[in-house]
Write a protein that holds these residues in place. Sequence first.
Motif, PDB file in Angstrom:
ATOM      1  N   PRO A 103       0.998  -0.989  -0.004  1.00  0.00           N
ATOM      2  CA  PRO A 103      -0.675   0.177  -0.209  1.00  0.00           C
ATOM      3  C   PRO A 103       1.072   1.115  -0.004  1.00  0.00           C
ATOM      4  O   PRO A 103       2.159   1.270   0.997  1.00  0.00           O
ATOM      5  CB  PRO A 103      -0.490  -0.391   0.741  1.00  0.00           C
ATOM      6  CG  PRO A 103       0.013  -1.296   1.801  1.00  0.00           C
ATOM      7  CD  PRO A 103       0.999  -1.306   1.014  1.00  0.00           C
ATOM      8  N   PHE A 104       0.506   2.478  -0.673  1.00  0.00           N
ATOM      9  CA  PHE A 104       0.848   3.612  -0.321  1.00  0.00           C
ATOM     10  C   PHE A 104       0.560   4.757  -0.248  1.00  0.00           C
ATOM     11  O   PHE A 104      -0.984   4.618  -0.180  1.00  0.00           O
ATOM     12  CB  PHE A 104       1.569   3.948  -1.490  1.00  0.00           C
ATOM     13  CG  PHE A 104       0.476   3.826  -2.846  1.00  0.00           C
ATOM     14  CD1 PHE A 104       0.209   5.410  -3.286  1.00  0.00           C
ATOM     15  CD2 PHE A 104       0.738   3.416  -3.431  1.00  0.00           C
ATOM     16  CE1 PHE A 104      -0.204   6.071  -4.183  1.00  0.00           C
ATOM     17  CE2 PHE A 104      -0.081   3.659  -5.045  1.00  0.00           C
ATOM     18  CZ  PHE A 104      -0.538   4.419  -5.105  1.00  0.00           C
ATOM     19  N   ASP A 105       0.451   5.902   0.358  1.00  0.00           N
ATOM     20  CA  ASP A 105      -0.407   7.000   0.890  1.00  0.00           C
ATOM     21  C   ASP A 105      -0.069   8.168  -0.700  1.00  0.00           C
ATOM     22  O   ASP A 105      -1.651   8.980  -0.455  1.00  0.00           O
ATOM     23  CB  ASP A 105       0.126   7.273   2.483  1.00  0.00           C
ATOM     24  CG  ASP A 105      -0.611   6.708   3.045  1.00  0.00           C
ATOM     25  OD1 ASP A 105      -1.720   6.256   3.330  1.00  0.00           O
ATOM     26  OD2 ASP A 105       0.038   6.118   3.735  1.00  0.00           O
ATOM     27  N   THR A 106       0.943   8.807  -0.753  1.00  0.00           N
ATOM     28  CA  THR A 106       1.541   9.351  -1.542  1.00  0.00           C
ATOM     29  C   THR A 106       1.379   9.283  -2.758  1.00  0.00           C
ATOM     30  O   THR A 106       2.363   8.414  -3.046  1.00  0.00           O
ATOM     31  CB  THR A 106       1.676  11.036  -0.777  1.00  0.00           C
ATOM     32  OG1 THR A 106       3.223  10.494  -0.977  1.00  0.00           O
ATOM     33  CG2 THR A 106       1.253  10.859   0.489  1.00  0.00           C
ATOM     34  N   GLU A 107       1.588   9.921  -3.985  1.00  0.00           N
ATOM     35  CA  GLU A 107       2.037  10.257  -4.689  1.00  0.00           C
ATOM     36  C   GLU A 107       3.483  10.304  -4.605  1.00  0.00           C
ATOM     37  O   GLU A 107       4.563   8.969  -5.665  1.00  0.00           O
ATOM     38  CB  GLU A 107       1.813  11.615  -6.133  1.00  0.00           C
ATOM     39  CG  GLU A 107       2.186  11.476  -7.322  1.00  0.00           C
ATOM     40  CD  GLU A 107       1.381  12.633  -8.122  1.00  0.00           C
ATOM     41  OE1 GLU A 107       0.636  13.514  -7.886  1.00  0.00           O
ATOM     42  OE2 GLU A 107       2.402  12.803  -8.912  1.00  0.00           O
ATOM     43  N   ASP A 108       4.153  10.696  -3.653  1.00  0.00           N
ATOM     44  CA  ASP A 108       5.678  10.663  -3.442  1.00  0.00           C
ATOM     45  C   ASP A 108       6.075   9.284  -3.109  1.00  0.00           C
ATOM     46  O   ASP A 108       7.501   8.684  -3.986  1.00  0.00           O
ATOM     47  CB  ASP A 108       6.200  12.130  -2.217  1.00  0.00           C
ATOM     48  CG  ASP A 108       6.415  13.282  -3.065  1.00  0.00           C
ATOM     49  OD1 ASP A 108       6.221  13.257  -4.177  1.00  0.00           O
ATOM     50  OD2 ASP A 108       6.308  13.816  -2.996  1.00  0.00           O
TER      51      ASP A 108
END
Length: 494
Positions: free
Chosen positions: A408-413
């Motif tokens: 999983p990821f939260d931000t574009e960066d």
Amino acid sequence: MDQARIDSLRAQPVAPVQHIIDGVSRPASDGGTMDVISPLDGQVLTQMARGTARDAEDAVAAARRAFDDGRWAGLAPAARKAVLLRWAALIEANALELAVLGVRDNGTEIGMAFKAEPMSAAGTIRYYAEALDKIYGEIAPTSPDVLGLIHREPVGVVGAIVPWNFPLMIGAWKLGPALAAGCSVVLKPAETASLSLLRMCELGQEAGLPPGVLNVVTGEGGVVGQAISESMDVDVLVFTGSGPTGRRLMEASARSNMKRVYLELGGKSPNIVFADAPDLDEAAKVSAAGIFRNSGQVCVAGSRLLVERSIHDAFVERLVAAAERMKMGDPLDPATNAGAVNSLRQLDQNLAFVAEAQAAGRRVLTGGTRILEETGGYYMAPTVVADVDPADRIAQDEVFGPVLAVIPFDTEDEAIAIANGTDFGLAAAVWTANLSRAHRMVRRIRAGVVHVNTYGGADATVPLGGVKQSGNGHDKSLHAFEKYLDLKTAWIKL
Ligand code: NAD
């Protein structure tokens, strides 16, 4: 696809195969042979010549003679073109035979193999045949008292070493531009996928390739491949395969004649799904195919799924459903979505990756097991592993099997950092309806190809090549000629 014809081809015994050197079918110099095992049932399919270093040297010598006397490089481009076009037509005329032989040898599902192997190989050879008489030299903008001519010349003898996953397609990516450029070739197919490639090269002889222009030596990589890579008479080495072998080839070049080495290596390609992806059902279906077709034995396979946290559970559920809907099994049944793993060794390696992830507490949501063992063949269920840490081995190393690591990821960066956080840089995908984000991601991801709102898909017109430890140089498109044509300057005082 004609199932009756497929069944009749599969029932035919496969005659033992030998090298092609100087236009002649030849056994190994010491008479050695090796069993060819079919991954469909684990049974011996036939025998092939176990090449020696001497065989490789003989093939290089034949290629050198053929190059130096101009029997191919010295032909008018239109004459080379006619031979290559005939070859492409012969491959198409024998496409089902080639595809079935290849599937019995390497396990790819026939639906995919038919298109990706003979049909794609024929298309590639035709593409380069049609291009070869459109290559011009240049006149340099020198001062008027000088004429600076820039010629393009074939580099000479090419050593081509290819893997087992798509022998005809990848073989044609090397042979098409190399032969179109006027080079002579010594080809080394993979131990577990030589049969259809040898047959395709026999068709090349039938089409009119002069003796010695295309030589094929079968056998072990550590013997035949090594001898080709260490040869003092091979000018360029082109390779598709694993990173460790690529490293050996560079060392061999440095130890021998410093031949140029072009490598197409593995990947750990990130498939990045944002919450604003246009169609999550489509994204799940295509993502499943992007990792599980050919049982994950695809260099550009989307083996890391990066999902925006807000849709993580819902998307992964769709993906697991898509994986479980896939029809696994007999690769010669056109309804099969994913066939066999190429070898028992590869299957064991795939299972070990999953076991290690499980031991570290990662969740195996589906698959993770060998299936259809009663067939004697090497089959593995499509496998989805969740809660993977980007630093885990399953997220860093190429499995080359039907195993998907979900992160999983939260931000574009954060997505970019994870995507770029491996040694590889072959392929990637981004799913988003936001055009600006799509372009930003294409720019920031370090990979040879970035797909947007799809996974996979390409044709002969676009280059394929990796960055970082996924390799150097490009197959396909007109750019591939750069590996096989040298620039030569004539500086003429007027
Ligand atoms: P591999 O490196 O084991 O073998 C590839 C070829 O190299 C075979 O023909 C083998 O016989 C030969 N070889 C092995 N040892 C050698 C040596 N010491 N010297 C010279 N030649 C040697 O790879 P593989 O297992 O056949 O193929 C799978 C790998 O190929 C995967 O890592 C996959 O990602 C990669 N691959 C990359 C691309 C791409 O375009 N980048 C495409 C397909 C496969």
